[in-house]
Design an enzyme around this catalytic site. Structure first.
Site, PDB file in Angstrom:
ATOM      1  N   ARG A  11       0.652  -1.132  -0.095  1.00  0.00           N
ATOM      2  CA  ARG A  11      -0.036   0.394  -0.108  1.00  0.00           C
ATOM      3  C   ARG A  11       0.993   1.378   0.031  1.00  0.00           C
ATOM      4  O   ARG A  11       0.977   1.968  -1.025  1.00  0.00           O
ATOM      5  CB  ARG A  11      -1.023  -0.208   1.309  1.00  0.00           C
ATOM      6  CG  ARG A  11      -1.881   1.118   0.948  1.00  0.00           C
ATOM      7  CD  ARG A  11      -1.824   2.378   1.364  1.00  0.00           C
ATOM      8  NE  ARG A  11      -1.321   2.764   2.686  1.00  0.00           N
ATOM      9  CZ  ARG A  11      -1.417   3.909   2.963  1.00  0.00           C
ATOM     10  NH1 ARG A  11      -0.846   4.601   2.163  1.00  0.00           N
ATOM     11  NH2 ARG A  11      -0.516   3.783   3.911  1.00  0.00           N
ATOM     12  N   ASP A  12       1.449   0.797   1.521  1.00  0.00           N
ATOM     13  CA  ASP A  12       2.266   2.954   1.331  1.00  0.00           C
ATOM     14  C   ASP A  12       3.501   2.940   0.277  1.00  0.00           C
ATOM     15  O   ASP A  12       3.866   3.755  -0.662  1.00  0.00           O
ATOM     16  CB  ASP A  12       2.332   3.253   2.339  1.00  0.00           C
ATOM     17  CG  ASP A  12       3.125   4.486   2.838  1.00  0.00           C
ATOM     18  OD1 ASP A  12       2.664   5.656   2.127  1.00  0.00           O
ATOM     19  OD2 ASP A  12       3.192   5.005   3.672  1.00  0.00           O
ATOM     20  N   HIS A 199       4.553   4.641  12.341  1.00  0.00           N
ATOM     21  CA  HIS A 199       4.952   4.899  11.431  1.00  0.00           C
ATOM     22  C   HIS A 199       5.408   5.312  11.329  1.00  0.00           C
ATOM     23  O   HIS A 199       5.661   7.156  11.161  1.00  0.00           O
ATOM     24  CB  HIS A 199       3.128   4.947  10.316  1.00  0.00           C
ATOM     25  CG  HIS A 199       3.541   5.410   8.802  1.00  0.00           C
ATOM     26  ND1 HIS A 199       3.276   3.953   7.883  1.00  0.00           N
ATOM     27  CD2 HIS A 199       3.699   6.484   8.304  1.00  0.00           C
ATOM     28  CE1 HIS A 199       3.415   4.187   6.836  1.00  0.00           C
ATOM     29  NE2 HIS A 199       3.239   4.953   6.877  1.00  0.00           N
ATOM     30  N   CYS A 235       8.031   9.844  -0.451  1.00  0.00           N
ATOM     31  CA  CYS A 235       7.528  10.421  -0.037  1.00  0.00           C
ATOM     32  C   CYS A 235       6.921  12.180  -0.791  1.00  0.00           C
ATOM     33  O   CYS A 235       8.311  12.939  -1.679  1.00  0.00           O
ATOM     34  CB  CYS A 235       7.767  11.431   1.215  1.00  0.00           C
ATOM     35  SG  CYS A 235       7.828  12.893   2.081  1.00  0.00           S
ATOM     36  N   ASN A 244       9.725   4.212   3.547  1.00  0.00           N
ATOM     37  CA  ASN A 244       9.007   3.481   4.594  1.00  0.00           C
ATOM     38  C   ASN A 244      10.407   3.088   5.511  1.00  0.00           C
ATOM     39  O   ASN A 244      11.533   2.916   4.057  1.00  0.00           O
ATOM     40  CB  ASN A 244       7.732   2.873   4.446  1.00  0.00           C
ATOM     41  CG  ASN A 244       6.538   2.831   4.298  1.00  0.00           C
ATOM     42  OD1 ASN A 244       6.262   3.269   3.208  1.00  0.00           O
ATOM     43  ND2 ASN A 244       5.992   4.227   5.138  1.00  0.00           N
TER      44      ASN A 244
END
Ligand code: ZN
Length: 295
Positions: A11-12, A199, A235, A244
Protein backbone atom coordinates in the site's frame (compact mmCIF):
# COMPACT_ATOMS: atom_id res chain seq x y z
CA UNK A 1 9.87 -8.23 24.33
CA UNK A 2 7.53 -8.52 21.39
CA UNK A 3 6.90 -5.97 18.65
CA UNK A 4 4.54 -6.68 15.81
CA UNK A 5 5.27 -5.56 12.28
CA UNK A 6 2.64 -4.15 9.97
CA UNK A 7 3.90 -4.60 6.43
CA UNK A 8 2.87 -1.63 4.30
CA UNK A 9 4.83 -2.17 1.08
CA UNK A 10 1.79 -3.22 -1.01
CA UNK A 11 0.00 0.00 0.00
CA UNK A 12 2.19 2.90 1.20
CA UNK A 13 5.24 1.55 -0.62
CA UNK A 14 3.75 0.95 -4.05
CA UNK A 15 1.39 3.92 -3.83
CA UNK A 16 4.38 6.28 -3.71
CA UNK A 17 6.30 4.66 -6.55
CA UNK A 18 6.00 5.88 -10.14
CA UNK A 19 5.91 2.37 -11.63
CA UNK A 20 2.61 0.52 -11.84
CA UNK A 21 3.00 -3.03 -10.53
CA UNK A 22 0.66 -5.74 -11.80
CA UNK A 23 -1.84 -7.48 -9.54
CA UNK A 24 0.02 -10.77 -10.02
CA UNK A 25 3.33 -9.19 -8.98
CA UNK A 26 1.68 -7.59 -5.94
CA UNK A 27 0.25 -10.96 -4.91
CA UNK A 28 3.65 -12.63 -5.39
CA UNK A 29 5.25 -9.98 -3.14
CA UNK A 30 2.50 -10.52 -0.57
CA UNK A 31 2.99 -14.30 -0.78
CA UNK A 32 6.67 -13.95 0.15
CA UNK A 33 5.78 -11.67 3.06
CA UNK A 34 3.24 -14.17 4.38
CA UNK A 35 5.65 -17.11 4.06
CA UNK A 36 8.25 -15.18 6.10
CA UNK A 37 5.77 -14.90 8.98
CA UNK A 38 4.30 -11.42 8.50
CA UNK A 39 0.83 -11.53 10.02
CA UNK A 40 -0.55 -8.02 9.45
CA UNK A 41 -0.36 -6.51 5.98
CA UNK A 42 -1.77 -3.23 4.71
CA UNK A 43 -2.50 -4.57 1.25
CA UNK A 44 -4.57 -1.93 -0.51
CA UNK A 45 -5.98 1.58 -0.41
CA UNK A 46 -9.57 2.20 -1.42
CA UNK A 47 -8.78 5.52 -3.05
CA UNK A 48 -10.26 6.84 -6.26
CA UNK A 49 -8.44 5.01 -9.10
CA UNK A 50 -7.94 8.25 -11.03
CA UNK A 51 -6.26 9.86 -8.03
CA UNK A 52 -4.16 6.87 -7.05
CA UNK A 53 -3.72 4.65 -10.14
CA UNK A 54 -1.27 2.40 -8.24
CA UNK A 55 -4.23 1.21 -6.14
CA UNK A 56 -6.77 0.88 -8.98
CA UNK A 57 -6.70 -2.92 -8.65
CA UNK A 58 -7.56 -2.93 -4.93
CA UNK A 59 -10.52 -5.30 -5.35
CA UNK A 60 -8.51 -7.69 -7.53
CA UNK A 61 -5.66 -7.74 -5.00
CA UNK A 62 -8.11 -8.33 -2.15
CA UNK A 63 -9.72 -11.22 -4.05
CA UNK A 64 -6.32 -12.89 -4.40
CA UNK A 65 -5.20 -12.61 -0.76
CA UNK A 66 -4.58 -15.89 1.05
CA UNK A 67 -7.09 -15.95 3.91
CA UNK A 68 -6.36 -17.57 7.22
CA UNK A 69 -3.93 -16.40 9.85
CA UNK A 70 -3.07 -13.01 8.30
CA UNK A 71 -5.01 -9.89 9.18
CA UNK A 72 -5.54 -7.86 5.99
CA UNK A 73 -5.75 -4.09 6.23
CA UNK A 74 -7.19 -1.60 3.78
CA UNK A 75 -6.62 2.14 3.91
CA UNK A 76 -9.97 3.88 3.80
CA UNK A 77 -10.42 7.57 2.97
CA UNK A 78 -14.19 7.91 3.26
CA UNK A 79 -17.40 5.94 3.74
CA UNK A 80 -17.36 4.76 0.14
CA UNK A 81 -13.92 3.33 0.82
CA UNK A 82 -15.31 1.58 3.87
CA UNK A 83 -18.08 0.04 1.74
CA UNK A 84 -15.40 -1.26 -0.63
CA UNK A 85 -13.29 -2.64 2.25
CA UNK A 86 -16.30 -4.48 3.68
CA UNK A 87 -17.28 -5.85 0.27
CA UNK A 88 -13.68 -6.97 -0.32
CA UNK A 89 -13.73 -8.95 2.93
CA UNK A 90 -10.82 -7.21 4.64
CA UNK A 91 -10.17 -7.71 8.35
CA UNK A 92 -9.09 -4.21 9.33
CA UNK A 93 -9.32 -0.64 8.14
CA UNK A 94 -6.89 2.22 8.64
CA UNK A 95 -8.21 5.77 8.48
CA UNK A 96 -5.89 8.77 8.25
CA UNK A 97 -6.51 12.04 10.06
CA UNK A 98 -3.91 14.70 9.27
CA UNK A 99 -2.88 16.72 12.33
CA UNK A 100 -2.70 20.08 10.54
CA UNK A 101 -5.52 21.84 8.69
CA UNK A 102 -3.43 22.88 5.68
CA UNK A 103 -2.15 19.37 4.97
CA UNK A 104 -5.57 17.87 5.74
CA UNK A 105 -7.22 20.17 3.18
CA UNK A 106 -4.57 19.35 0.55
CA UNK A 107 -4.75 15.62 1.25
CA UNK A 108 -8.43 15.04 1.94
CA UNK A 109 -10.12 18.30 0.97
CA UNK A 110 -11.37 19.02 4.49
CA UNK A 111 -9.92 20.56 7.66
CA UNK A 112 -8.81 18.26 10.48
CA UNK A 113 -12.06 18.63 12.46
CA UNK A 114 -14.09 17.33 9.51
CA UNK A 115 -11.65 14.47 9.00
CA UNK A 116 -12.08 13.52 12.66
CA UNK A 117 -15.86 13.58 12.27
CA UNK A 118 -15.59 11.36 9.18
CA UNK A 119 -13.25 8.94 11.02
CA UNK A 120 -15.77 8.74 13.83
CA UNK A 121 -18.62 7.78 11.46
CA UNK A 122 -16.42 5.27 9.64
CA UNK A 123 -15.29 3.73 12.96
CA UNK A 124 -18.86 3.16 14.11
CA UNK A 125 -19.85 1.49 10.85
CA UNK A 126 -16.65 -0.57 10.60
CA UNK A 127 -17.10 -1.88 14.13
CA UNK A 128 -20.69 -2.85 13.36
CA UNK A 129 -19.39 -4.77 10.33
CA UNK A 130 -16.86 -6.61 12.50
CA UNK A 131 -13.70 -4.92 11.20
CA UNK A 132 -10.81 -3.87 13.43
CA UNK A 133 -10.11 -0.14 13.27
CA UNK A 134 -6.94 1.92 13.32
CA UNK A 135 -6.83 5.69 13.16
CA UNK A 136 -3.55 7.15 11.96
CA UNK A 137 -2.69 10.66 13.07
CA UNK A 138 -0.57 11.83 10.15
CA UNK A 139 2.04 14.60 10.08
CA UNK A 140 2.28 14.26 13.85
CA UNK A 141 6.04 14.97 13.74
CA UNK A 142 5.93 17.87 11.31
CA UNK A 143 3.95 19.31 8.41
CA UNK A 144 5.22 20.13 4.93
CA UNK A 145 3.07 23.27 4.88
CA UNK A 146 2.85 24.47 8.50
CA UNK A 147 6.25 23.30 9.70
CA UNK A 148 6.52 22.36 13.37
CA UNK A 149 3.25 21.00 14.75
CA UNK A 150 2.70 22.15 18.35
CA UNK A 151 2.45 19.28 20.81
CA UNK A 152 -0.83 20.71 22.14
CA UNK A 153 -2.28 20.45 18.64
CA UNK A 154 -1.19 16.83 18.23
CA UNK A 155 -2.53 16.02 21.70
CA UNK A 156 -5.91 17.52 20.84
CA UNK A 157 -6.16 15.62 17.54
CA UNK A 158 -5.09 12.35 19.17
CA UNK A 159 -7.61 12.74 21.98
CA UNK A 160 -10.46 13.53 19.59
CA UNK A 161 -9.54 10.54 17.41
CA UNK A 162 -9.28 8.29 20.47
CA UNK A 163 -12.82 9.29 21.50
CA UNK A 164 -14.15 7.10 18.65
CA UNK A 165 -12.55 4.08 20.41
CA UNK A 166 -10.16 2.70 17.76
CA UNK A 167 -8.67 -0.72 18.30
CA UNK A 168 -5.30 0.87 17.60
CA UNK A 169 -3.89 4.37 17.48
CA UNK A 170 -1.16 5.02 14.92
CA UNK A 171 1.18 7.97 15.02
CA UNK A 172 2.77 8.79 11.69
CA UNK A 173 5.85 10.71 10.67
CA UNK A 174 4.38 11.09 7.20
CA UNK A 175 7.21 13.21 5.78
CA UNK A 176 10.11 11.69 7.72
CA UNK A 177 11.25 14.62 9.84
CA UNK A 178 11.04 13.09 13.32
CA UNK A 179 13.75 12.14 15.81
CA UNK A 180 13.67 9.80 18.85
CA UNK A 181 13.14 12.63 21.37
CA UNK A 182 9.88 13.39 19.55
CA UNK A 183 8.90 9.70 19.66
CA UNK A 184 9.27 9.75 23.43
CA UNK A 185 7.36 13.03 23.75
CA UNK A 186 4.53 11.83 21.50
CA UNK A 187 4.40 8.49 23.30
CA UNK A 188 3.62 10.37 26.51
CA UNK A 189 0.85 12.21 24.67
CA UNK A 190 -0.58 9.13 22.93
CA UNK A 191 -0.43 6.75 25.89
CA UNK A 192 -4.21 6.56 26.37
CA UNK A 193 -4.66 2.85 27.02
CA UNK A 194 -5.06 2.07 23.31
CA UNK A 195 -2.46 -0.14 21.55
CA UNK A 196 -0.04 2.05 19.62
CA UNK A 197 1.32 1.71 16.12
CA UNK A 198 4.09 3.86 14.68
CA UNK A 199 4.68 4.81 11.06
CA UNK A 200 8.13 6.07 10.11
CA UNK A 201 9.61 7.20 6.84
CA UNK A 202 13.37 7.21 6.43
CA UNK A 203 13.39 10.48 4.49
CA UNK A 204 16.15 11.96 6.68
CA UNK A 205 17.71 8.67 7.83
CA UNK A 206 16.08 8.89 11.28
CA UNK A 207 13.41 6.23 10.69
CA UNK A 208 15.25 3.31 12.28
CA UNK A 209 16.32 5.30 15.34
CA UNK A 210 12.70 6.37 15.73
CA UNK A 211 11.43 2.79 15.36
CA UNK A 212 13.84 1.50 17.99
CA UNK A 213 12.85 4.32 20.34
CA UNK A 214 9.18 3.38 19.86
CA UNK A 215 9.88 -0.33 20.40
CA UNK A 216 11.77 0.42 23.61
CA UNK A 217 8.73 2.25 24.98
CA UNK A 218 6.81 -1.03 24.98
CA UNK A 219 4.63 -1.25 28.07
CA UNK A 220 1.89 -3.74 28.79
CA UNK A 221 0.01 -2.95 25.57
CA UNK A 222 0.96 -4.36 22.15
CA UNK A 223 3.16 -2.14 19.99
CA UNK A 224 3.23 -2.28 16.20
CA UNK A 225 5.68 -0.76 13.73
CA UNK A 226 4.93 -0.12 10.06
CA UNK A 227 7.61 -1.01 7.54
CA UNK A 228 7.95 -1.73 3.87
CA UNK A 229 9.96 -4.50 2.20
CA UNK A 230 13.01 -2.98 0.54
CA UNK A 231 12.17 0.39 2.07
CA UNK A 232 10.18 1.18 -1.07
CA UNK A 233 7.92 4.16 -1.46
CA UNK A 234 8.81 7.77 -1.16
CA UNK A 235 7.66 11.08 0.12
CA UNK A 236 5.47 13.27 -2.09
CA UNK A 237 7.00 16.36 -0.46
CA UNK A 238 10.62 15.32 -1.00
CA UNK A 239 10.76 13.94 -4.54
CA UNK A 240 14.18 12.30 -4.26
CA UNK A 241 13.64 10.85 -0.81
CA UNK A 242 13.49 7.19 0.14
CA UNK A 243 10.35 5.56 1.48
CA UNK A 244 9.22 3.73 4.58
CA UNK A 245 11.77 2.07 6.82
CA UNK A 246 12.73 -1.27 5.23
CA UNK A 247 11.19 -4.33 6.85
CA UNK A 248 14.30 -6.50 6.59
CA UNK A 249 16.61 -3.79 7.98
CA UNK A 250 14.16 -3.12 10.81
CA UNK A 251 13.94 -6.83 11.65
CA UNK A 252 17.74 -7.09 11.80
CA UNK A 253 17.82 -4.15 14.20
CA UNK A 254 14.97 -5.43 16.36
CA UNK A 255 16.05 -9.07 16.53
CA UNK A 256 19.66 -8.19 17.43
CA UNK A 257 18.26 -5.92 20.14
CA UNK A 258 16.35 -8.80 21.70
CA UNK A 259 12.89 -8.17 20.28
CA UNK A 260 10.72 -10.99 18.99
CA UNK A 261 8.63 -10.32 15.87
CA UNK A 262 7.73 -13.84 14.75
CA UNK A 263 9.15 -13.08 11.29
CA UNK A 264 12.04 -14.82 9.54
CA UNK A 265 14.28 -12.28 7.79
CA UNK A 266 15.98 -14.59 5.33
CA UNK A 267 13.05 -15.20 2.93
CA UNK A 268 12.64 -11.42 2.65
CA UNK A 269 16.17 -10.77 1.36
CA UNK A 270 15.51 -11.67 -2.31
CA UNK A 271 12.66 -9.12 -2.35
CA UNK A 272 15.14 -6.25 -2.57
CA UNK A 273 16.37 -7.29 -6.00
CA UNK A 274 12.90 -8.30 -7.18
CA UNK A 275 11.36 -4.97 -6.17
CA UNK A 276 14.26 -3.20 -7.85
CA UNK A 277 13.34 -4.95 -11.12
CA UNK A 278 9.64 -4.15 -10.76
CA UNK A 279 10.19 -0.50 -9.87
CA UNK A 280 13.09 0.21 -12.19
CA UNK A 281 15.48 1.47 -9.53
CA UNK A 282 17.56 0.12 -6.68
CA UNK A 283 15.57 -0.03 -3.44
CA UNK A 284 16.86 1.72 -0.28
CA UNK A 285 16.97 -1.34 2.02
CA UNK A 286 20.57 -2.18 2.98
CA UNK A 287 20.37 -5.67 4.49
CA UNK A 288 19.64 -7.39 1.18
CA UNK A 289 22.88 -5.94 -0.19
CA UNK A 290 25.02 -6.31 2.93
CA UNK A 291 23.74 -9.73 3.98
CA UNK A 292 22.84 -11.14 7.35
CA UNK A 293 25.32 -11.25 10.21
CA UNK A 294 26.36 -13.77 11.29
CA UNK A 295 26.08 -15.23 7.80
ZN1 ZN B 1 3.62 6.69 4.89
Amino acid sequence: MTVSIVEVSPRDGLQNEAALVSTADKLALIGTLVSSGVRRIEAVSFAHPKRVPQMADAEAVAAGLPRGDVSWIGLVLNEKGLDRAIAAGLDEINVVVVATDTFSRRNQGVPTAEAIAAWSRIATRARAAGLRTTVTVAAAFGCPFEGEVPEARVRSVIEQCAAAAPDELAIADTIGVGVPAQVRALHAVADLGIPLRWHFHNTRNTGYANALAAAELTGSLPVALDSSAGGIGGCPFAPDATGNIATEDLLYLLHRNGFNTGIDVEPLLPLGARLGELLGHQVPGQLARAGLFPA
